[in-house]
Design a protein around this motif. Structure first.
Motif, PDB file in Angstrom:
ATOM      1  N   LEU A  58      57.815  50.344  43.576  1.00 18.76           N
ATOM      2  CA  LEU A  58      56.547  49.748  43.156  1.00 18.76           C
ATOM      3  C   LEU A  58      56.057  50.498  41.932  1.00 18.76           C
ATOM      4  N   VAL A  59      55.716  49.760  40.897  1.00 20.95           N
ATOM      5  CA  VAL A  59      55.118  50.379  39.711  1.00 20.95           C
ATOM      6  C   VAL A  59      53.624  50.059  39.742  1.00 20.95           C
ATOM      7  N   ASP A  60      52.828  51.130  39.837  1.00 12.90           N
ATOM      8  CA  ASP A  60      51.384  50.953  40.016  1.00 12.90           C
ATOM      9  C   ASP A  60      50.709  50.805  38.649  1.00 12.90           C
ATOM     10  N   LEU A  61      50.990  49.658  38.023  1.00 10.05           N
ATOM     11  CA  LEU A  61      50.455  49.420  36.675  1.00 10.05           C
ATOM     12  C   LEU A  61      48.938  49.280  36.682  1.00 10.05           C
ATOM     13  N   LYS A  62      48.383  48.782  37.798  1.00 14.52           N
ATOM     14  CA  LYS A  62      46.936  48.463  37.835  1.00 14.52           C
ATOM     15  C   LYS A  62      46.546  47.675  36.567  1.00 14.52           C
ATOM     16  N   THR A  63      47.296  46.637  36.297  1.00 17.65           N
ATOM     17  CA  THR A  63      47.061  45.846  35.080  1.00 17.65           C
ATOM     18  C   THR A  63      45.649  45.255  35.073  1.00 17.65           C
ATOM     19  N   MET A  64      45.012  45.307  33.880  1.00 20.16           N
ATOM     20  CA  MET A  64      43.627  44.824  33.730  1.00 20.16           C
ATOM     21  C   MET A  64      43.524  43.651  32.764  1.00 20.16           C
ATOM     22  N   ASP A  65      44.584  43.435  31.974  1.00 19.40           N
ATOM     23  CA  ASP A  65      44.574  42.324  31.008  1.00 19.40           C
ATOM     24  C   ASP A  65      46.025  42.064  30.622  1.00 19.40           C
ATOM     25  N   ALA A  66      46.250  40.933  29.984  1.00 16.69           N
ATOM     26  CA  ALA A  66      47.590  40.593  29.481  1.00 16.69           C
ATOM     27  C   ALA A  66      48.634  40.712  30.592  1.00 16.69           C
ATOM     28  N   GLY A  67      48.358  40.083  31.722  1.00 14.50           N
ATOM     29  CA  GLY A  67      49.154  40.284  32.930  1.00 14.50           C
ATOM     30  C   GLY A  67      50.638  40.049  32.762  1.00 14.50           C
ATOM     31  N   GLU A  68      51.008  38.880  32.267  1.00 18.10           N
ATOM     32  CA  GLU A  68      52.430  38.547  32.171  1.00 18.10           C
ATOM     33  C   GLU A  68      53.120  39.440  31.134  1.00 18.10           C
ATOM     34  N   GLN A 108      51.404  42.878  43.893  1.00 21.03           N
ATOM     35  CA  GLN A 108      50.350  43.424  44.756  1.00 21.03           C
ATOM     36  C   GLN A 108      49.032  43.408  43.991  1.00 21.03           C
ATOM     37  N   VAL A 109      48.009  42.834  44.618  1.00 26.16           N
ATOM     38  CA  VAL A 109      46.683  42.808  44.002  1.00 26.16           C
ATOM     39  C   VAL A 109      45.861  43.940  44.610  1.00 26.16           C
ATOM     40  N   ASP A 110      45.442  44.873  43.747  1.00 24.58           N
ATOM     41  CA  ASP A 110      44.729  46.069  44.192  1.00 24.58           C
ATOM     42  C   ASP A 110      43.229  45.772  44.250  1.00 24.58           C
ATOM     43  N   ILE A 131      51.085  40.553  48.167  1.00 22.80           N
ATOM     44  CA  ILE A 131      50.555  41.726  48.873  1.00 22.80           C
ATOM     45  C   ILE A 131      49.110  41.952  48.432  1.00 22.80           C
ATOM     46  N   ILE A 132      48.225  42.191  49.403  1.00 18.94           N
ATOM     47  CA  ILE A 132      46.853  42.589  49.104  1.00 18.94           C
ATOM     48  C   ILE A 132      46.766  44.105  49.336  1.00 18.94           C
ATOM     49  N   GLY A 133      46.383  44.814  48.302  1.00 20.96           N
ATOM     50  CA  GLY A 133      46.319  46.273  48.394  1.00 20.96           C
ATOM     51  C   GLY A 133      44.908  46.749  48.699  1.00 20.96           C
ATOM     52  N   VAL A 134      44.698  47.167  49.943  1.00 19.59           N
ATOM     53  CA  VAL A 134      43.423  47.781  50.319  1.00 19.59           C
ATOM     54  C   VAL A 134      43.505  49.232  49.874  1.00 19.59           C
ATOM     55  N   GLY A 160      47.986  35.539  55.456  1.00 17.02           N
ATOM     56  CA  GLY A 160      49.435  35.320  55.459  1.00 17.02           C
ATOM     57  C   GLY A 160      50.154  36.265  54.504  1.00 17.02           C
ATOM     58  N   ALA A 161      49.410  36.890  53.573  1.00 11.42           N
ATOM     59  CA  ALA A 161      50.020  37.880  52.680  1.00 11.42           C
ATOM     60  C   ALA A 161      50.135  39.219  53.404  1.00 11.42           C
ATOM     61  N   LYS A 162      51.056  40.055  52.919  1.00 12.73           N
ATOM     62  CA  LYS A 162      51.178  41.409  53.467  1.00 12.73           C
ATOM     63  C   LYS A 162      49.957  42.236  53.035  1.00 12.73           C
ATOM     64  N   ILE A 163      49.590  43.199  53.855  1.00  8.56           N
ATOM     65  CA  ILE A 163      48.507  44.117  53.490  1.00  8.56           C
ATOM     66  C   ILE A 163      49.094  45.514  53.322  1.00  8.56           C
ATOM     67  N   SER A 164      48.777  46.109  52.170  1.00  6.43           N
ATOM     68  CA  SER A 164      49.161  47.490  51.906  1.00  6.43           C
ATOM     69  C   SER A 164      47.889  48.337  51.971  1.00  6.43           C
ATOM     70  N   VAL A 165      48.003  49.538  52.502  1.00  8.60           N
ATOM     71  CA  VAL A 165      46.817  50.394  52.620  1.00  8.60           C
ATOM     72  C   VAL A 165      47.089  51.751  51.976  1.00  8.60           C
ATOM     73  N   ALA A 166      46.202  52.146  51.064  1.00  9.52           N
ATOM     74  CA  ALA A 166      46.311  53.441  50.393  1.00  9.52           C
ATOM     75  C   ALA A 166      44.944  54.091  50.316  1.00  9.52           C
ATOM     76  N   GLY A 167      44.950  55.393  50.401  1.00  9.84           N
ATOM     77  CA  GLY A 167      43.699  56.129  50.262  1.00  9.84           C
ATOM     78  C   GLY A 167      43.588  57.237  51.283  1.00  9.84           C
ATOM     79  N   GLY A 168      44.386  58.281  51.049  1.00 11.58           N
ATOM     80  CA  GLY A 168      44.299  59.448  51.925  1.00 11.58           C
ATOM     81  C   GLY A 168      44.969  59.274  53.270  1.00 11.58           C
ATOM     82  N   VAL A 169      45.889  58.306  53.392  1.00 15.50           N
ATOM     83  CA  VAL A 169      46.568  58.102  54.675  1.00 15.50           C
ATOM     84  C   VAL A 169      47.507  59.285  54.945  1.00 15.50           C
TER      85      VAL A 169
END
Ligand SMILES: O=C([C@H](O)CO)[C@H](O)[C@H](O)COP(=O)(O)O
Length: 210
Positions: A58-68, A108-110, A131-134, A160-169
Motif C-alpha cells: 500500500l502506498v499511502d499517497l493521501k492524494t488531495m488533488d489530481a487523483g488519476e 483506499q479512501v482515508d 477500502i474505507i480507511g478509518v 460492503g467495502a473493506k474497512i481498514s483501521v489505523a491509529g495507534g493499534v
C-alpha cells in the motif's frame, strides 16, 4: 480473519528496506507511509516491489488533488493499494479509482479529518472505492484521540467495502479492532517501536488471523 498492514514511517531509505526485510514475513501488507513516500519517492516502491513479491504493498499517497494523474505511476510501479483523502472530494477519489481500474488494483479512501464520515463513505463506495480507511493520524493521536468511535460508525453502515483501521493499534487492541469489523489492521509504532519488530508483527498477525 483480518489482514495486517505494517506502516513504514521512517524517512530513511535503507532503514525502511531493512525494517521491511525483518517484518515482511510476518504481515500481509507493507505500507509505505506518507512521510516515507514523499521523502523517498517511487524508487522505494520499485525496490520493495522487487524484494517482497509475496506481500501486498500500500502506498499511502493521501492524494488531495489530481487523483488519476498522481496515482497512476504508483499502480504502474506495482502498488496494490493507493490511498486518497476523503477530504479531497469525490472528483479526486474517482480519479484514483480510474487509475486503479486500469491496473486491476484497489483504492483506499482515508477518512482522516472528514467531517461527515458516514456520508462520504457511502458516496466513495458507490463510486467504486474498495477500502474505507478509518484513521486517527499521528497528530490526532498525540492529542489523545483513537479510531474506535469512527470504526463503530463506519462498520454500522455495512457498505460492503473493506474497512481498514489505523491509529495507534497495538497487540492489546487488535482483537477489539477485529471484532469491531476491521478487515485490515494497521500498525506502525507498535511494530517499529518494539525491541523486536518481527516478533511484534507476528503477535499482531496471530491475533488478526485467529
Ligand atoms: O498513516 C499514518 C500517519 O498518517 C503517517 O503517515 C501512520 O502510518 C498510521 O497512523 C499507522 O501508524 P501508527 O498509528 O503508529 O500505528
Amino acid at each position: 480473519m483480518a489482514l495486517t498492514q505494517m506502516a513504514l514511517d521512517s524517512l530513511d531509505f535503507d532503514a525502511t528496506v531493512a525494517l521491511a526485510t525483518k517484518v515482511a514475513p510476518h504481515v500481509d501488507i507493507l505500507e509505505i507511509g506518507t512521510p516515507c513516500i514523499k521523502h523517498n519517492g517511487i524508487k522505494l516502491l520499485e525496490t520493495l516491489r522487487a524484494k517482497f513479491p509475496k506481500n501486498q504493498i500500500l502506498v499511502d499517497l493521501k492524494t488531495m488533488d489530481a487523483g488519476e494523474y498522481e496515482a497512476e505511476p504508483f499502480y504502474k510501479a506495482g502498488a496494490d493499494i493507493c490511498t486518497v483523502l476523503g477530504a479531497s472530494g469525490i472528483a479526486t477519489i474517482k480519479g484514483v479509482i480510474a487509475a486503479a481500474k486500469k491496473y486491476g488494483k484497489e483504492v483506499q479512501v482515508d477518512m482522516i479529518n472528514v467531517p461527515n464520515k458516514e456520508a462520504l463513505a457511502k458516496e466513495a463506495v458507490a463510486a467504486g472505492a474498495h477500502i474505507i480507511g478509518v484513521h486517527t493520524g499521528l497528530d490526532a493521536q498525540a492529542a489523545g484521540h483513537t479510531p474506535f468511535a469512527d470504526l463503530a460508525a463506519i462498520a454500522a453502515l455495512k457498505t460492503g467495502a473493506k474497512i481498514s483501521v489505523a491509529g495507534g493499534v497495538k497487540a492489546a487492541t487488535t482483537q477489539q479492532v477485529k471484532d469491531a469489523g476491521a478487515a485490515i489492521i494497521v500498525a506502525g509504532a507498535a511494530i517499529y517501536g518494539a525491541a523486536d519488530p518481527a516478533a511484534a508483527a507476528a503477535e499482531i498477525t496471530k491475533i488478526a488471523h485467529g
